[in-house]
Motif scaffolding. Sequence first.
Motif, PDB file in Angstrom:
ATOM      1  N   ALA A 115      41.018  38.132  29.896  1.00 49.46           N
ATOM      2  CA  ALA A 115      41.895  39.200  29.416  1.00 49.46           C
ATOM      3  C   ALA A 115      42.247  40.193  30.512  1.00 49.46           C
ATOM      4  CB  ALA A 115      41.227  39.933  28.249  1.00 49.46           C
ATOM      5  N   VAL A 116      41.366  40.349  31.513  1.00 45.77           N
ATOM      6  CA  VAL A 116      41.647  41.276  32.615  1.00 45.77           C
ATOM      7  C   VAL A 116      41.784  40.571  33.955  1.00 45.77           C
ATOM      8  CG1 VAL A 116      40.574  43.265  31.518  1.00 45.77           C
ATOM      9  CG2 VAL A 116      39.176  41.758  32.936  1.00 45.77           C
ATOM     10  N   CYS A 117      41.465  39.267  33.983  1.00 50.11           N
ATOM     11  CA  CYS A 117      41.485  38.533  35.253  1.00 50.11           C
ATOM     12  C   CYS A 117      42.445  37.353  35.189  1.00 50.11           C
ATOM     13  CB  CYS A 117      40.069  38.076  35.600  1.00 50.11           C
ATOM     14  SG  CYS A 117      39.955  37.148  37.143  1.00 50.11           S
ATOM     15  N   GLY A 118      42.077  36.327  34.458  1.00 52.53           N
ATOM     16  CA  GLY A 118      42.923  35.140  34.363  1.00 52.53           C
ATOM     17  C   GLY A 118      42.097  33.892  34.185  1.00 52.53           C
ATOM     18  N   THR A 119      42.754  32.749  34.309  1.00 47.07           N
ATOM     19  CA  THR A 119      42.127  31.445  34.096  1.00 47.07           C
ATOM     20  C   THR A 119      42.677  30.434  35.110  1.00 47.07           C
ATOM     21  OG1 THR A 119      42.032  31.902  31.715  1.00 47.07           O
ATOM     22  CG2 THR A 119      41.695  29.624  32.387  1.00 47.07           C
ATOM     23  N   PRO A 120      41.813  29.691  35.823  1.00 47.08           N
ATOM     24  CA  PRO A 120      40.357  29.833  35.943  1.00 47.08           C
ATOM     25  C   PRO A 120      39.985  31.135  36.671  1.00 47.08           C
ATOM     26  CG  PRO A 120      41.109  27.681  36.762  1.00 47.08           C
ATOM     27  CD  PRO A 120      42.318  28.543  36.599  1.00 47.08           C
ATOM     28  N   THR A 121      38.799  31.652  36.380  1.00 45.88           N
ATOM     29  CA  THR A 121      38.412  32.973  36.856  1.00 45.88           C
ATOM     30  C   THR A 121      38.430  33.085  38.378  1.00 45.88           C
ATOM     31  OG1 THR A 121      37.033  33.296  34.886  1.00 45.88           O
ATOM     32  CG2 THR A 121      36.613  34.731  36.771  1.00 45.88           C
ATOM     33  N   ASP A 122      37.812  32.131  39.060  1.00 49.68           N
ATOM     34  CA  ASP A 122      37.687  32.250  40.519  1.00 49.68           C
ATOM     35  C   ASP A 122      39.058  32.217  41.199  1.00 49.68           C
ATOM     36  OD1 ASP A 122      38.017  29.591  39.781  1.00 49.68           O
ATOM     37  OD2 ASP A 122      36.694  28.798  41.328  1.00 49.68           O
ATOM     38  N   LEU A 123      39.940  31.346  40.741  1.00 47.85           N
ATOM     39  CA  LEU A 123      41.278  31.270  41.333  1.00 47.85           C
ATOM     40  C   LEU A 123      42.097  32.517  41.010  1.00 47.85           C
ATOM     41  CD1 LEU A 123      42.210  27.526  40.667  1.00 47.85           C
ATOM     42  CD2 LEU A 123      41.279  28.558  42.744  1.00 47.85           C
ATOM     43  N   ALA A 124      41.951  33.030  39.778  1.00 50.58           N
ATOM     44  CA  ALA A 124      42.675  34.240  39.403  1.00 50.58           C
ATOM     45  C   ALA A 124      42.172  35.441  40.207  1.00 50.58           C
ATOM     46  CB  ALA A 124      42.525  34.500  37.906  1.00 50.58           C
ATOM     47  N   LEU A 125      40.859  35.536  40.420  1.00 54.72           N
ATOM     48  CA  LEU A 125      40.303  36.621  41.239  1.00 54.72           C
ATOM     49  C   LEU A 125      40.910  36.606  42.637  1.00 54.72           C
ATOM     50  CD1 LEU A 125      36.449  36.799  40.503  1.00 54.72           C
ATOM     51  CD2 LEU A 125      38.044  38.716  40.454  1.00 54.72           C
ATOM     52  N   ASP A 126      40.987  35.432  43.217  1.00 49.47           N
ATOM     53  CA  ASP A 126      41.550  35.314  44.566  1.00 49.47           C
ATOM     54  C   ASP A 126      43.029  35.682  44.578  1.00 49.47           C
ATOM     55  OD1 ASP A 126      39.101  34.545  45.567  1.00 49.47           O
ATOM     56  OD2 ASP A 126      39.549  32.391  45.499  1.00 49.47           O
ATOM     57  N   ALA A 127      43.770  35.243  43.555  1.00 49.47           N
ATOM     58  CA  ALA A 127      45.199  35.552  43.487  1.00 49.47           C
ATOM     59  C   ALA A 127      45.432  37.054  43.362  1.00 49.47           C
ATOM     60  CB  ALA A 127      45.837  34.816  42.309  1.00 49.47           C
ATOM     61  N   ILE A 128      44.618  37.721  42.541  1.00 43.21           N
ATOM     62  CA  ILE A 128      44.750  39.169  42.360  1.00 43.21           C
ATOM     63  C   ILE A 128      44.414  39.901  43.650  1.00 43.21           C
ATOM     64  CG2 ILE A 128      43.749  41.166  41.174  1.00 43.21           C
ATOM     65  CD1 ILE A 128      43.458  39.208  38.708  1.00 43.21           C
ATOM     66  N   ALA A 129      43.367  39.465  44.331  1.00 44.20           N
ATOM     67  CA  ALA A 129      42.999  40.099  45.600  1.00 44.20           C
ATOM     68  C   ALA A 129      44.126  39.966  46.622  1.00 44.20           C
ATOM     69  CB  ALA A 129      41.711  39.476  46.131  1.00 44.20           C
ATOM     70  N   ASP A 130      44.779  38.807  46.638  1.00 49.66           N
ATOM     71  CA  ASP A 130      45.886  38.595  47.584  1.00 49.66           C
ATOM     72  C   ASP A 130      47.092  39.470  47.237  1.00 49.66           C
ATOM     73  OD1 ASP A 130      44.420  36.738  48.990  1.00 49.66           O
ATOM     74  OD2 ASP A 130      45.318  34.996  48.008  1.00 49.66           O
ATOM     75  N   LEU A 131      47.386  39.598  45.945  1.00 49.35           N
ATOM     76  CA  LEU A 131      48.582  40.313  45.514  1.00 49.35           C
ATOM     77  C   LEU A 131      48.385  41.823  45.436  1.00 49.35           C
ATOM     78  CD1 LEU A 131      49.718  37.847  42.719  1.00 49.35           C
ATOM     79  CD2 LEU A 131      51.019  38.399  44.768  1.00 49.35           C
ATOM     80  N   GLU A 132      47.205  42.260  45.032  1.00 52.98           N
ATOM     81  CA  GLU A 132      46.977  43.682  44.768  1.00 52.98           C
ATOM     82  C   GLU A 132      45.997  44.352  45.719  1.00 52.98           C
ATOM     83  OE1 GLU A 132      45.899  44.522  40.731  1.00 52.98           O
ATOM     84  OE2 GLU A 132      47.192  42.954  39.936  1.00 52.98           O
ATOM     85  N   GLY A 133      45.146  43.576  46.362  1.00 55.00           N
ATOM     86  CA  GLY A 133      44.055  44.180  47.120  1.00 55.00           C
ATOM     87  C   GLY A 133      42.901  44.531  46.201  1.00 55.00           C
ATOM     88  N   ASP A 134      42.144  45.570  46.534  1.00 54.39           N
ATOM     89  CA  ASP A 134      40.974  45.972  45.755  1.00 54.39           C
ATOM     90  C   ASP A 134      41.396  46.832  44.567  1.00 54.39           C
ATOM     91  OD1 ASP A 134      38.482  46.655  44.805  1.00 54.39           O
ATOM     92  OD2 ASP A 134      38.047  48.086  46.423  1.00 54.39           O
ATOM     93  N   ARG A 135      41.087  46.387  43.354  1.00 56.19           N
ATOM     94  CA  ARG A 135      41.406  47.143  42.152  1.00 56.19           C
ATOM     95  C   ARG A 135      40.401  48.265  41.883  1.00 56.19           C
ATOM     96  NH1 ARG A 135      42.922  42.985  37.240  1.00 56.19           N
ATOM     97  NH2 ARG A 135      45.070  42.578  37.896  1.00 56.19           N
ATOM     98  N   GLY A 136      39.309  48.291  42.573  1.00 52.06           N
ATOM     99  CA  GLY A 136      38.274  49.268  42.268  1.00 52.06           C
ATOM    100  C   GLY A 136      37.640  48.976  40.928  1.00 52.06           C
ATOM    101  N   PHE A 137      37.613  49.973  40.049  1.00 50.09           N
ATOM    102  CA  PHE A 137      36.917  49.820  38.763  1.00 50.09           C
ATOM    103  C   PHE A 137      37.875  49.584  37.600  1.00 50.09           C
ATOM    104  CE2 PHE A 137      33.640  51.381  41.434  1.00 50.09           C
ATOM    105  CZ  PHE A 137      32.464  50.861  40.904  1.00 50.09           C
ATOM    106  N   TYR A 138      39.177  49.594  37.856  1.00 54.96           N
ATOM    107  CA  TYR A 138      40.109  49.205  36.808  1.00 54.96           C
ATOM    108  C   TYR A 138      39.873  47.735  36.462  1.00 54.96           C
ATOM    109  CZ  TYR A 138      44.276  47.125  34.814  1.00 54.96           C
ATOM    110  OH  TYR A 138      45.124  46.386  34.025  1.00 54.96           O
TER     111      TYR A 138
END
Length: 363
Positions: A271-294
Amino acid sequence: MDGFLLATPAGVVRATGTRIAFDDAGAAAAALRAGDVELIVGALPFDPRRRTALSAPAQAVRTAGPWRPAALPVLPQVRVVSEMPSAAEHVARVTKLVEQLNDPGQPLRKVVLARSLLAEADAPLEPEVVAAHLVTRHPRANVYAVDLTPAGRPGDTLLGATPEVLVARHGRTVTLKPLAGTLPRLADPDADAAQARELLASSKNRDEHAYVIDWIREQLTPVCGELDIPDGPELLQTPEVWHLATPITAELRDPEITALDLAVLLHPTPAVCGTPTDLALDAIADLEGDRGFYGGAVGWCDARGDGEWVVAIRCAELSADGRSLRAFGGGGIVAASDPQAELAETTAKLRTFLNGLQCAVPE
């Protein structure tokens, strides 16, 4: 802010001072099991690989029932000064991601993309005063204020009013209410009712919601056995948006598993990351950088293992001087997503926090 506040409709946990700070969830869980501490409070970051903001407080009080602030001081004027990224850039980013998700060879199925607004106040904002305004505007939400000092951010505060419970554990009973699938509220009552019906019937939003429920079932079944999950989602409303929600209950196999353990197991959900989790985490880091605690989690866990954790959405990070804050809003992107609709969703979610400060959100 030197402390912690989580005010849910059912009760309030307030803590002050710090006996022991933990920037690692494993160390905090170990201290609970060893009997070194009686309570852990704080926040988990969006990216589990980053430092937590957890602590064993010096003092803590738990009370039943909702928080009703005794006073509501006037807030200084707050205005948005920049967008990260701009609305046009967010639409372009979503458009490109939708193209990727429609590629049959792409393993990603969903990515939650967010944008943020940087706002400045004419005078320092007091975290507890902001929280009081949020709970007055959103009495059915879970309002929180968390000191981020244990994460290496002295004086910074995470503030928000979230509708979503990540997980609660009381005895062996585990409860959750994941949200996924959203449409903005409309001013006209008839149009708003039609909007709610559209959300409940939307295959795109129901598919997005199903990713979350399937993932939770996969994560919890080994520790809980059979889960009580309704056949379909229900509607949940806030002043700004309609959500699809599914209440889930289960019984722990092992009573040694704590609420903190469950929060770590379940975070971040699709709901806050994506599917699959590990790939979505990497995609978010590439697109947004560090989200902090959001997109992280806020909560508490006591020595019995009981506790409650909520999803850190509808939130902002307030600087140590109280003069600037960064508010966040995101949405789940799937192959059927419409970029303009996704932009409107983030705008509606940003209003949840910023309207509580009487701060206008750019269209």
